[in-house]
Design a protein around this motif. Structure first.
Motif, PDB file in Angstrom:
ATOM      1  N   PHE B  49      28.599   4.771 -23.606  1.00  0.00           N
ATOM      2  CA  PHE B  49      27.328   5.167 -23.012  1.00  0.00           C
ATOM      3  C   PHE B  49      27.448   6.525 -22.333  1.00  0.00           C
ATOM      4  O   PHE B  49      26.607   7.389 -22.465  1.00  0.00           O
ATOM      5  N   PHE B  50      28.563   6.684 -21.613  1.00  0.00           N
ATOM      6  CA  PHE B  50      28.712   7.906 -20.840  1.00  0.00           C
ATOM      7  C   PHE B  50      28.947   9.114 -21.730  1.00  0.00           C
ATOM      8  O   PHE B  50      28.698  10.238 -21.336  1.00  0.00           O
ATOM      9  N   ASP B  51      29.442   8.851 -22.950  1.00  0.00           N
ATOM     10  CA  ASP B  51      29.642   9.971 -23.869  1.00  0.00           C
ATOM     11  C   ASP B  51      28.322  10.655 -24.198  1.00  0.00           C
ATOM     12  O   ASP B  51      28.300  11.797 -24.629  1.00  0.00           O
ATOM     13  N   PHE B  52      27.218   9.931 -23.996  1.00  0.00           N
ATOM     14  CA  PHE B  52      25.937  10.498 -24.391  1.00  0.00           C
ATOM     15  C   PHE B  52      25.368  11.468 -23.354  1.00  0.00           C
ATOM     16  O   PHE B  52      24.336  12.053 -23.558  1.00  0.00           O
ATOM     17  N   ARG B  53      26.112  11.613 -22.228  1.00  0.00           N
ATOM     18  CA  ARG B  53      25.567  12.598 -21.268  1.00  0.00           C
ATOM     19  C   ARG B  53      25.666  14.004 -21.841  1.00  0.00           C
ATOM     20  O   ARG B  53      24.948  14.890 -21.437  1.00  0.00           O
ATOM     21  N   LYS B  54      26.536  14.189 -22.851  1.00  0.00           N
ATOM     22  CA  LYS B  54      26.631  15.513 -23.477  1.00  0.00           C
ATOM     23  C   LYS B  54      25.312  15.914 -24.129  1.00  0.00           C
ATOM     24  O   LYS B  54      25.060  17.081 -24.374  1.00  0.00           O
ATOM     25  N   LEU B  55      24.472  14.906 -24.424  1.00  0.00           N
ATOM     26  CA  LEU B  55      23.226  15.199 -25.131  1.00  0.00           C
ATOM     27  C   LEU B  55      22.099  15.591 -24.182  1.00  0.00           C
ATOM     28  O   LEU B  55      20.952  15.696 -24.589  1.00  0.00           O
ATOM     29  N   ALA B  95      10.648   8.194 -21.240  1.00  0.00           N
ATOM     30  CA  ALA B  95      10.503   6.950 -21.994  1.00  0.00           C
ATOM     31  C   ALA B  95      11.301   7.027 -23.296  1.00  0.00           C
ATOM     32  O   ALA B  95      11.996   6.076 -23.671  1.00  0.00           O
ATOM     33  N   ILE B  96      11.222   8.190 -23.940  1.00  0.00           N
ATOM     34  CA  ILE B  96      11.949   8.336 -25.203  1.00  0.00           C
ATOM     35  C   ILE B  96      13.457   8.234 -24.993  1.00  0.00           C
ATOM     36  O   ILE B  96      14.178   7.573 -25.733  1.00  0.00           O
ATOM     37  N   ILE B  97      13.905   8.869 -23.898  1.00  0.00           N
ATOM     38  CA  ILE B  97      15.343   8.810 -23.613  1.00  0.00           C
ATOM     39  C   ILE B  97      15.782   7.374 -23.353  1.00  0.00           C
ATOM     40  O   ILE B  97      16.798   6.915 -23.860  1.00  0.00           O
ATOM     41  N   LEU B  98      14.939   6.648 -22.560  1.00  0.00           N
ATOM     42  CA  LEU B  98      15.291   5.257 -22.258  1.00  0.00           C
ATOM     43  C   LEU B  98      15.370   4.438 -23.540  1.00  0.00           C
ATOM     44  O   LEU B  98      16.302   3.668 -23.756  1.00  0.00           O
ATOM     45  N   ARG B  99      14.399   4.659 -24.416  1.00  0.00           N
ATOM     46  CA  ARG B  99      14.371   3.913 -25.669  1.00  0.00           C
ATOM     47  C   ARG B  99      15.634   4.192 -26.481  1.00  0.00           C
ATOM     48  O   ARG B  99      16.275   3.287 -27.002  1.00  0.00           O
ATOM     49  N   PHE B 100      15.981   5.462 -26.505  1.00  0.00           N
ATOM     50  CA  PHE B 100      17.182   5.891 -27.206  1.00  0.00           C
ATOM     51  C   PHE B 100      18.415   5.156 -26.666  1.00  0.00           C
ATOM     52  O   PHE B 100      19.225   4.605 -27.409  1.00  0.00           O
ATOM     53  N   LEU B 101      18.513   5.112 -25.323  1.00  0.00           N
ATOM     54  CA  LEU B 101      19.681   4.473 -24.709  1.00  0.00           C
ATOM     55  C   LEU B 101      19.730   2.977 -25.021  1.00  0.00           C
ATOM     56  O   LEU B 101      20.792   2.410 -25.263  1.00  0.00           O
ATOM     57  N   ILE B 102      18.540   2.349 -25.027  1.00  0.00           N
ATOM     58  CA  ILE B 102      18.524   0.910 -25.336  1.00  0.00           C
ATOM     59  C   ILE B 102      19.014   0.679 -26.766  1.00  0.00           C
ATOM     60  O   ILE B 102      19.820  -0.221 -27.031  1.00  0.00           O
TER      61      ILE B 102
END
Ligand SMILES: Nc1ncnc2c1ncn2[C@@H]1O[C@H](COP(=O)(O)OP(=O)(O)OP(=O)(O)O)[C@@H](O)[C@H]1O
Ligand SMILES: [Mg+2]
Lengths: 227, 241
Positions: B49-55, B95-102
């Protein structure tokens, strides 16, 4: 022709593939000069190919440092490393990407800016060397394994690098071509090219002469110098 | 406690469905929290999950692009007539980011399953073996192809092509050089694999057996039941608010 010397230095190099517990290469310290013939032997999985990839900077060691001519290998671009060191992979299929055998050998030379008669002469010379001339217009992918291997080796030799790393060069070639390869390697070795061969082939290693390095589980266990 | 793969599949399916049907940032936030709790309960590592902070920059760009098309809300930054950032677009972007993370979270649940068990589960769910087999081959060959591609990249550069200095005109030639052997090797692998499979009796008999076994324990039924009812309650509650 006198070639520029290349000096390869490994200092306490260790490398572990991600997801692995044991290092594939562990605490290797090694120095190789052009003009030397070195054979790296060892069982399957002992880290020989990994060592080659570390020398070329294709893998970055977690510990230690690899230097080419006293500069860290990672400070060069791959193309610059390729100028100094020619590398033939264990699997020739991953090295062939041109439409004809001739273009395969000419590929690197063209990118170096060689053209016309000079290019033709150089390609012919290396194609003749391993009797590949009759195959020059064939698609490299459709050759036999041994032929592919010879094409891959010729393509790298044609670039006349100061140092050569050959990973299992005799894997699928016949005795005739093996003899030629031994002769060619000894010849260019005498002219000052550094040669590193990775091989299980006892007779091949013995015929080449030079230094032998044995690897066991990622460590260098023995140096031997024979002539 | 080791759960059956099918339980994990159901949970991942519920979470990703919820992520897709809702657009409200608050609701998606709640679903994300539930996802994280589920991941923790299933003992899936949250590291990726944390790897996605690069995005993070990608998210920011997304929000700005949203703003160009969403008219509502208070404009925050404007250039002439153009609203670069509005309050509504920020909410929509979040909202889009949250959806992506889910969705990533559900993916992580699937990744934590043993591949053979997952294929077996698909078989038990009466998905034809041929399809299961294709999925298996696809997944199995991804790392092989990536490895091959990177080897070709390396050898091309080692043979004198400086990819950073290649002229525009020649870029296409380099890419052809890179992809021809890859496509050829895929072709060759397919040919060899099909011959080998026939030789080893693939589809000789209508059914096959599996080395592994999977079985649904009581706990699996309970968890699937509870997850489904929780999902229904969630949907009902949200629709009443
Ligand atoms: N891409 C990779 N990912 C993970 N582990 C790897 C990878 N490549 C090699 N290894 C592991 O690293 C170790 C050394 O591998 P390496 O390829 O260097 O052996 P080798 O000496 O060249 O063997 P061979 O004689 O079979 O060519 C092995 O244990 C191998 O399983
Ligand atoms: Mg090897």
């Amino acid at each position: 022709m006198i070639k520029p010397m290349v000096n390869i230095n490994l200092n306490n190099v260790s490398y572990t593939y991600s997801g692995r517990l044991e290092p594939a290469v562990e605490n290797v310290t090694l120095s190789l000069d052009s003009g030397e013939i070195t054979a790296i032997t060892g069982l399957n999985g002992s880290g020989k190919s990994t060592l080659a990839r570390l020398i070329l900077g294709l893998l970055k060691p977690q510990e230690g440092q690899v230097c080419l001519d006293n500069r860290p290998v990672n400070s060069y671009t791959l193309a610059e490393v390729g100028e100094k060191i020619g590398y033939v992979l264990q699997n020739p299929n991953q090295m062939l990407f041109n439409t004809t055998v001739y273009n395969e050998v000419a590929f690197g030379l063209r990118w170096k800016g060689m053209k016309g008669e000079e290019l033709k002469a150089r390609c012919n010379q290396y194609l003749e060397l391993f009797h590949l001339w009759p195959l020059r217009n064939k698609l490299p992918f459709n050759l036999s394994e041994g032929q592919k291997q010879m094409v891959a080796i010729s393509a790298v030799l044609a670039l006349e690098p100061s140092c050569l790393i050959l990973d299992e060069p005799t894997k699928s070639i016949d005795t005739l071509r093996k003899k030629i390869l031994i002769r060619v390697l000894r010849d260019i070795g005498c002219l000052g090219t550094g040669i590193i061969v990775i091989s299980h082939d006892r007779s091949f290693v013995d015929a080449l002469g030079g230094r032998e390095i044995n690897m066991v589980k990622g460590k260098i266990t023995a140096y031997e110098t024979r002539r | 406690m080791k759960l059956d793969v099918r339980t994990k599949l159901v949970i991942a399916a519920i979470l990703s469905t919820l992520a897709i049907i809702y657009q409200n940032a608050v609701v998606l936030g709640v679903v994300l929290i539930i996802t994280i709790v589920a991941l923790a309960l299933l003992k899936v590592s949250l590291q990726s999950f944390f790897d996605f902070r690069k995005l993070i920059y990608l998210y920011l760009v997304l929000i700005v692009i949203q703003s160009l098309f969403i008219r509502g809300g208070e404009p925050l930054i404007t250039i002439g007539e153009l609203h670069l950032l509005t309050t509504e677009s920020i909410i929509y972007g979040i909202a889009i980011i949250l959806r992506f993370l889910i969705l990533i979270g559900s993916g992580l649940i699937l990744l934590s399953c043993n591949l053979s068990e997952m294929l077996l589960a698909m078989d038990r769910m009466h998905i034809p073996y041929e399809i299961v087999f294709m999925i298996q081959i696809g997944i199995r060959f991804i790392p092989v192809l990536i490895n091959e591609l990177s080897n070709i990249f390396d050898t091309i550069q080692l043979r004198g092509v400086d990819l950073r200095k290649v002229y525009k005109r020649k870029v296409i030639r380099v890419y052809i050089s890179i992809f021809t052997p890859l496509i050829y090797s895929i072709w060759q692998k397919a040919e060899q694999l099909s011959i080998l499979l026939e030789l080893r009796g693939f589809r000789r008999y209508p059914t096959r057996t599996y080395y592994r076994t999977i079985s649904m324990g009581v706990i699996d039924y309970i968890i699937i039941g509870l997850s489904l009812s929780l999902a229904v309650i969630f949907v009902v509650v949200i629709s009443m608010l």
